[in-house]
Design an enzyme around this catalytic site. Structure first.
Site, mmCIF file in Angstrom:
data_model
loop_
_atom_site.group_PDB
_atom_site.id
_atom_site.type_symbol
_atom_site.label_atom_id
_atom_site.label_comp_id
_atom_site.label_asym_id
_atom_site.label_seq_id
_atom_site.Cartn_x
_atom_site.Cartn_y
_atom_site.Cartn_z
ATOM 1 N N MET A 1 0.844 -1.200 0.000
ATOM 2 C CA MET A 1 0.000 0.000 0.000
ATOM 3 C C MET A 1 0.877 1.247 0.000
ATOM 4 S SD MET A 1 -3.238 -1.127 0.272
ATOM 5 C CE MET A 1 -4.175 0.217 0.963
ATOM 6 N N LYS B 1 1.435 2.441 -7.016
ATOM 7 C CA LYS B 1 1.093 1.510 -8.091
ATOM 8 C C LYS B 1 0.135 2.141 -9.096
ATOM 9 C CE LYS B 1 -0.591 -1.445 -5.267
ATOM 10 N NZ LYS B 1 -0.349 -0.570 -4.086
ATOM 11 N N ASP C 1 -5.359 -1.982 -13.376
ATOM 12 C CA ASP C 1 -5.114 -1.507 -12.016
ATOM 13 C C ASP C 1 -5.826 -2.427 -11.024
ATOM 14 O OD1 ASP C 1 -4.006 0.351 -10.150
ATOM 15 O OD2 ASP C 1 -5.991 1.252 -9.903
ATOM 16 N N GLU C 2 -5.262 -2.553 -9.811
ATOM 17 C CA GLU C 2 -5.828 -3.404 -8.747
ATOM 18 C C GLU C 2 -6.036 -4.840 -9.245
ATOM 19 O OE1 GLU C 2 -5.782 -2.338 -5.859
ATOM 20 O OE2 GLU C 2 -6.035 -0.163 -5.909
ATOM 21 N N GLN D 1 -4.969 -7.571 -8.312
ATOM 22 C CA GLN D 1 -5.112 -8.644 -7.321
ATOM 23 C C GLN D 1 -6.554 -9.090 -7.162
ATOM 24 O OE1 GLN D 1 -4.276 -5.500 -6.477
ATOM 25 N NE2 GLN D 1 -5.664 -4.800 -4.874
ATOM 26 N N CYS E 1 8.647 1.214 5.213
ATOM 27 C CA CYS E 1 7.990 1.222 6.515
ATOM 28 C C CYS E 1 8.384 2.503 7.249
ATOM 29 C CB CYS E 1 8.448 -0.011 7.291
ATOM 30 S SG CYS E 1 7.816 -0.156 8.982
ATOM 31 N N CYS F 1 9.826 2.697 9.909
ATOM 32 C CA CYS F 1 11.145 2.500 10.519
ATOM 33 C C CYS F 1 12.281 2.698 9.528
ATOM 34 C CB CYS F 1 11.243 1.107 11.144
ATOM 35 S SG CYS F 1 11.433 -0.234 9.941
ATOM 36 N N CYS G 1 7.197 -3.088 7.322
ATOM 37 C CA CYS G 1 8.112 -4.217 7.174
ATOM 38 C C CYS G 1 7.589 -5.362 8.041
ATOM 39 C CB CYS G 1 9.535 -3.827 7.574
ATOM 40 S SG CYS G 1 9.772 -3.570 9.347
#
Length: 204
Positions: free
Chosen positions: A11, A15, A86-87, A89, A144, A146, A181
């Site tokens: 996310m 994309k 697109d999308e 998945q 992420c 982090c 992550c």
């Protein structure tokens, strides 16, 4: 020789923006694009494909029972130079096979953009089939909080905790998901951490 491409990312990895930029680049070279998306993605309206940075375009909607090959041959044959999805998945595995057949039979490149895994780190059926049959697989990277590479699409509840059970498809953006992550994802679950979503107004 045309190819079937799978470009995936977590996310927030741009994309959809990359899909729309790719469409623009093809059209700048006078090539005709068939832009499509599954009907499961209804966040931006019935036909609209919109990125988080504001790029948008109208596309054709594919219900899960739609035969993509038959639709292409009936409406796009001779009118289309490239297909952008697109999308991806959310497509059924059979629809991925139909896109594969368009590449092989009609020498039309097909570029699929989407997520690889869901909020439980499991492959979406459409993404699994693409991993099996795509000619080219490319990761679109994001990070992420982090600083490490994000690979997990964590679903967050109203209290800021990571959700680990539920339906595979629950539409949402920055208000419900965050890319993390794997280490931070597991730590967030084990320690029951409150996760600050990127769309949260009170984020420090």
């Amino acid at each position: 020789m045309a190819k079937l491409y799978f470009k995936y990312g977590a996310m927030g990895s741009s994309k959809t923006a990359q899909a729309l930029i790719t469409k623009y680049n093809y059209e700048e070279n006078d090539l005709r694009v068939w832009l499509i998306k599954p009907s499961a993605d209804t966040r931006d309206g019935e036909r609209m494909i919109r990125s988080r940075i504001g790029l948008q375009a109208e596309g054709e909607i594919l219900p899960p029972q739609e035969d993509v090959l038959a639709l292409f041959e009936a409406t796009q044959l001779g009118k289309c130079d490239v297909i952008i999805v697109d999308e991806c998945q959310f497509l059924a595995p059979e629809q991925i096979d139909q896109l594969r057949e368009i590449v092989d039979r009609h020498n039309i490149p097909v570029m699929c953009f989407g997520l690889r895994t869901d909020f439980q780190t499991k492959l979406f059926p459409g993404s699994l089939r693409l991993m099996e049959v795509a000619d080219t697989i490319q990761e679109i990277k994001t990070i992420c909080d982090c600083g490490a590479k994000a690979t997990v699409n964590a679903r967050i509840d109203g209290n800021g905790h990571i959700i680990t059970q539920g339906a595979q498809v629950v539409l949402g953006g920055n208000d419900a998901y965050i890319a993390m992550c794997h280490k931070c994802y597991i730590r967030g679950i084990r320690e029951n951490r409150v996760i600050r979503l990127h769309g949260s107004h009170d984020k420090k």
